[in-house]
Design an enzyme around this catalytic site. Structure first.
Site: not given
Ligand SMILES: NC(=O)c1ccc[n+]([C@@H]2O[C@H](COP(=O)([O-])OP(=O)(O)OC[C@H]3O[C@@H](n4cnc5c(N)ncnc54)[C@H](O)[C@@H]3O)[C@@H](O)[C@H]2O)c1
Length: 248
Positions: A140, A153
């Site tokens: 990401s 995350y």
């Protein structure tokens, strides 16, 4: 269509939704046998849609046992593993670091990064037995720029880049390639469902990249397909942003 993956066996995590489902569809269209795995039940829908040459396996990415069984299942169903696409993941609770719960941190890191280590650990010996293979792990932009309120995350998505490179270095001599795709904001249930309290958020995200739009799951699947196939036969250990230019 030129069937670039004819005879190959691919495991796709997160295959019940979004990019994972788009990846399963594209690899299957190129002739790969697909093991579609997810925890949502969507893996069964994906396998049913693809039908011939596809099978569903219900697995929780936080379970070592499930992931060992997943790889065993691919081998028993289709005779081996050639391609591993780690697409499945979950999002963090949205607290700042000082408010974040340790249990949440551990859970996110387990689902989003430890699973990548485990699937590679279990699948690589089977790839070596077949003379090589390709691993594609999905990170990401949170791994390469700061997104507040996404500590776990971000850590997991950055960590998986590091372990992908380690795998590329360790097993390149045995014909294993390992690469990372870094999506920007992509129109999937994960993104669209993430900000119900902030309807302007998607416009903000569109404005962050010069193409001024969200990515589509099929556009991410195309990048994953590139790494999965021999089109990238001399490419390993790389990190490819597919983000409309957001991270440049
Ligand atoms: N959509 C975006 O904007 C965006 C941006 C950057 C990175 N990503 C990454 O792209 C990948 C694909 O996400 P997506 O956008 O298609 O989201 P998605 O929510 O549509 O798909 C993610 C899938 O992962 C599965 N999953 C979640 N927790 C799991 C668990 N414990 N065990 C097994 N499966 C589990 C979900 O059930 C879901 O089907 C993810 O790795 C995500 O982090 C997405």
């Amino acid at each position: 269509m030129d069937k670039k993956l004819a005879g190959k066996v691919a495991i796709v995590t997160g295959a019940g939704s979004g990019m994972g489902r788009a990846t399963a569809r594209l690899l299957h269209a190129h002739g790969a046998h697909i093991v579609a795995t997810d925890v949502s039940g969507g893996e069964a829908d994906t396998a049913a849609e693809l039908a011939k040459g596809a099978a569903a396996f219900h697995a929780d990415l936080s379970s070592e046992t499930d992931l060992a069984r997943l790889v065993d299942f691919a081998v028993s169903q289709f005779g081996g593993v050639d391609i591993l696409c780690n697409v499945g993941a979950t999002t963090s609770a949205k607290e700042v670091m000082t408010e974040a719960k340790v249990e949440d941190f551990d859970r996110i890191v387990s689902i989003n990064m430890r699973s990548v280590f485990l699937t590679m650990k279990f699948a690589i010996p089977h790839m070596i037995a077949r003379g090589g293979g390709s691993i594609v792990n999905v990170s990401s932009t949170a791994a390469i720029r700061a997104w507040p309120r996404m500590t776990a995350y971000s850590a997991a998505k950055a960590g998986l880049i590091a372990i992908t490179r380690v795998a590329a270095a360790e097993f390149g001599p045995q014909g294993i390639r390992a690469n990372v795709v870094v999506p920007g904001a992509t129109e999937t249930p994960m993104l669209v469902g993430q900000y119900p309290e902030d309807p302007g958020r998607l416009d903000y995200l569109r404005g962050l990249n010069p193409l001024r739009r969200l990515g589509q799951p099929s556009e991410l699947a195309s990048a994953i397909m590139f790494f999965a196939s021999d089109d990238s036969s001399y490419v390993t250990g790389t990190v490819l942003p597919v983000d409309g230019g957001q991270s440049m």
